[in-house]
Motif scaffolding. Structure first.
Motif, PDB file in Angstrom:
ATOM      1  N   GLN A  31       0.410  25.052  11.495  1.00 35.72           N
ATOM      2  CA  GLN A  31       1.567  25.943  11.403  1.00 35.72           C
ATOM      3  C   GLN A  31       2.189  25.895  10.006  1.00 35.72           C
ATOM      4  O   GLN A  31       2.609  26.923   9.471  1.00 35.72           O
ATOM      5  CB  GLN A  31       2.607  25.581  12.468  1.00 35.72           C
ATOM      6  CG  GLN A  31       2.232  25.978  13.866  1.00 35.72           C
ATOM      7  CD  GLN A  31       2.152  27.485  14.035  1.00 35.72           C
ATOM      8  OE1 GLN A  31       2.946  28.248  13.485  1.00 35.72           O
ATOM      9  NE2 GLN A  31       1.168  27.924  14.806  1.00 35.72           N
ATOM     10  N   ARG A  32       2.240  24.703   9.417  1.00 36.92           N
ATOM     11  CA  ARG A  32       2.795  24.583   8.061  1.00 36.92           C
ATOM     12  C   ARG A  32       1.960  25.387   7.070  1.00 36.92           C
ATOM     13  O   ARG A  32       2.499  26.092   6.222  1.00 36.92           O
ATOM     14  CB  ARG A  32       2.855  23.121   7.626  1.00 36.92           C
ATOM     15  CG  ARG A  32       3.936  22.324   8.315  1.00 36.92           C
ATOM     16  CD  ARG A  32       4.129  20.978   7.629  1.00 36.92           C
ATOM     17  NE  ARG A  32       5.102  20.181   8.334  1.00 36.92           N
ATOM     18  CZ  ARG A  32       6.425  20.408   8.337  1.00 36.92           C
ATOM     19  NH1 ARG A  32       6.917  21.402   7.636  1.00 36.92           N
ATOM     20  NH2 ARG A  32       7.243  19.632   9.011  1.00 36.92           N
ATOM     21  N   ARG A  33       0.657  25.280   7.181  1.00 33.63           N
ATOM     22  CA  ARG A  33      -0.236  26.027   6.277  1.00 33.63           C
ATOM     23  C   ARG A  33      -0.125  27.525   6.506  1.00 33.63           C
ATOM     24  O   ARG A  33      -0.055  28.302   5.560  1.00 33.63           O
ATOM     25  CB  ARG A  33      -1.671  25.577   6.451  1.00 33.63           C
ATOM     26  CG  ARG A  33      -1.938  24.241   5.843  1.00 33.63           C
ATOM     27  CD  ARG A  33      -3.394  23.917   5.928  1.00 33.63           C
ATOM     28  NE  ARG A  33      -3.726  23.055   4.809  1.00 33.63           N
ATOM     29  CZ  ARG A  33      -4.914  22.566   4.602  1.00 33.63           C
ATOM     30  NH1 ARG A  33      -5.902  22.855   5.418  1.00 33.63           N
ATOM     31  NH2 ARG A  33      -5.130  21.793   3.567  1.00 33.63           N
ATOM     32  N   LYS A  34      -0.125  27.916   7.763  1.00 33.82           N
ATOM     33  CA  LYS A  34      -0.045  29.338   8.116  1.00 33.82           C
ATOM     34  C   LYS A  34       1.210  29.980   7.528  1.00 33.82           C
ATOM     35  O   LYS A  34       1.169  31.097   7.018  1.00 33.82           O
ATOM     36  CB  LYS A  34      -0.058  29.492   9.640  1.00 33.82           C
ATOM     37  CG  LYS A  34       0.094  30.913  10.129  1.00 33.82           C
ATOM     38  CD  LYS A  34       0.078  30.963  11.639  1.00 33.82           C
ATOM     39  CE  LYS A  34       0.298  32.376  12.146  1.00 33.82           C
ATOM     40  NZ  LYS A  34       0.318  32.420  13.612  1.00 33.82           N
ATOM     41  N   GLY A  40      10.472  20.699   6.703  1.00 30.08           N
ATOM     42  CA  GLY A  40      11.309  21.362   7.693  1.00 30.08           C
ATOM     43  C   GLY A  40      10.520  22.394   8.470  1.00 30.08           C
ATOM     44  O   GLY A  40       9.290  22.381   8.488  1.00 30.08           O
ATOM     45  N   ASP A  41      11.247  23.327   9.113  1.00 26.42           N
ATOM     46  CA  ASP A  41      10.554  24.344   9.900  1.00 26.42           C
ATOM     47  C   ASP A  41      10.859  25.767   9.444  1.00 26.42           C
ATOM     48  O   ASP A  41      10.345  26.726  10.005  1.00 26.42           O
ATOM     49  CB  ASP A  41      10.863  24.196  11.387  1.00 26.42           C
ATOM     50  CG  ASP A  41      12.335  24.356  11.707  1.00 26.42           C
ATOM     51  OD1 ASP A  41      13.063  25.031  10.958  1.00 26.42           O
ATOM     52  OD2 ASP A  41      12.763  23.789  12.732  1.00 26.42           O
ATOM     53  N   ALA A  42      11.703  25.921   8.404  1.00 26.72           N
ATOM     54  CA  ALA A  42      12.043  27.227   7.819  1.00 26.72           C
ATOM     55  C   ALA A  42      12.482  28.241   8.881  1.00 26.72           C
ATOM     56  O   ALA A  42      12.278  29.436   8.718  1.00 26.72           O
ATOM     57  CB  ALA A  42      10.874  27.765   6.996  1.00 26.72           C
ATOM     58  N   GLN A  49       8.537  24.569  17.227  1.00 26.20           N
ATOM     59  CA  GLN A  49       7.997  24.113  18.505  1.00 26.20           C
ATOM     60  C   GLN A  49       6.896  23.079  18.290  1.00 26.20           C
ATOM     61  O   GLN A  49       6.843  22.067  19.002  1.00 26.20           O
ATOM     62  CB  GLN A  49       7.458  25.300  19.301  1.00 26.20           C
ATOM     63  CG  GLN A  49       8.559  26.198  19.835  1.00 26.20           C
ATOM     64  CD  GLN A  49       8.046  27.525  20.321  1.00 26.20           C
ATOM     65  OE1 GLN A  49       8.467  28.559  19.832  1.00 26.20           O
ATOM     66  NE2 GLN A  49       7.139  27.503  21.276  1.00 26.20           N
ATOM     67  N   ALA A  50       6.017  23.304  17.317  1.00 29.73           N
ATOM     68  CA  ALA A  50       4.943  22.345  17.038  1.00 29.73           C
ATOM     69  C   ALA A  50       5.522  21.021  16.553  1.00 29.73           C
ATOM     70  O   ALA A  50       5.081  19.946  16.970  1.00 29.73           O
ATOM     71  CB  ALA A  50       3.976  22.919  16.002  1.00 29.73           C
ATOM     72  N   VAL A  51       6.525  21.094  15.689  1.00 28.62           N
ATOM     73  CA  VAL A  51       7.168  19.879  15.178  1.00 28.62           C
ATOM     74  C   VAL A  51       7.823  19.108  16.326  1.00 28.62           C
ATOM     75  O   VAL A  51       7.701  17.889  16.417  1.00 28.62           O
ATOM     76  CB  VAL A  51       8.195  20.224  14.075  1.00 28.62           C
ATOM     77  CG1 VAL A  51       9.083  19.029  13.751  1.00 28.62           C
ATOM     78  CG2 VAL A  51       7.491  20.725  12.824  1.00 28.62           C
TER      79      VAL A  51
END
Length: 133
Positions: A31-34, A40-42, A49-51
């Protein structure tokens, strides 16, 4: 009582939980790469949700694994170790799947929490039982 079969049971559940934590970690990285987010989660719901799925697992799994390992060391029967391990694993998988599908309440997420707490209760009671000589 021979603790070796219990140690094998504990090894199974520790191994499965470690793989679960790795999978949840990989899902965060994906998700971070995508979304090209380093920290953080921006405010991206899928990343948040993944975090949280990974974070929640890292909050509950270690305590459960400690219970599993100590039960094996204390000579609890393998079925006791399997009962705690399976209940915790089912709870953590259910919670992670439920949370990854929706940031809100869900049946899987709720069932995951209940099973996780049940594993903690089973583990705690069993540990106290096997602590008494």
């Amino acid at each position: 009582m021979d603790a070796m079969p219990s140690a094998h049971a504990a090894a199974l559940w520790v191994g499965l939980h470690l793989i679960l934590l790795l999978v949840l970690s990989v899902l965060v990285v994906r998700q971070r790469r995508k979304h090209q987010v380093v920290l953080g989660d921006a405010d991206i719901p899928q990343l948040a949700q993944a975090v949280r799925a990974f974070g929640n697992a890292t909050e509950y799994v270690p305590g459960g694994l400690i219970a599993i390992a100590v039960l094996a060391m204390a000579g609890a029967p393998p079925m006791v170790v399997h009962a705690v391990g399976l209940t915790l694993f089912a709870g953590r998988v259910g919670h992670a799947v439920g949370l990854s599908r929706s940031g809100g309440s869900s049946i899987l997420r709720s069932a995951g929490v209940i099973l996780t707490w049940l594993a903690y209760i089973l583990g705690g009671v069993a540990l106290i039982f096997y602590a008494i000589p």
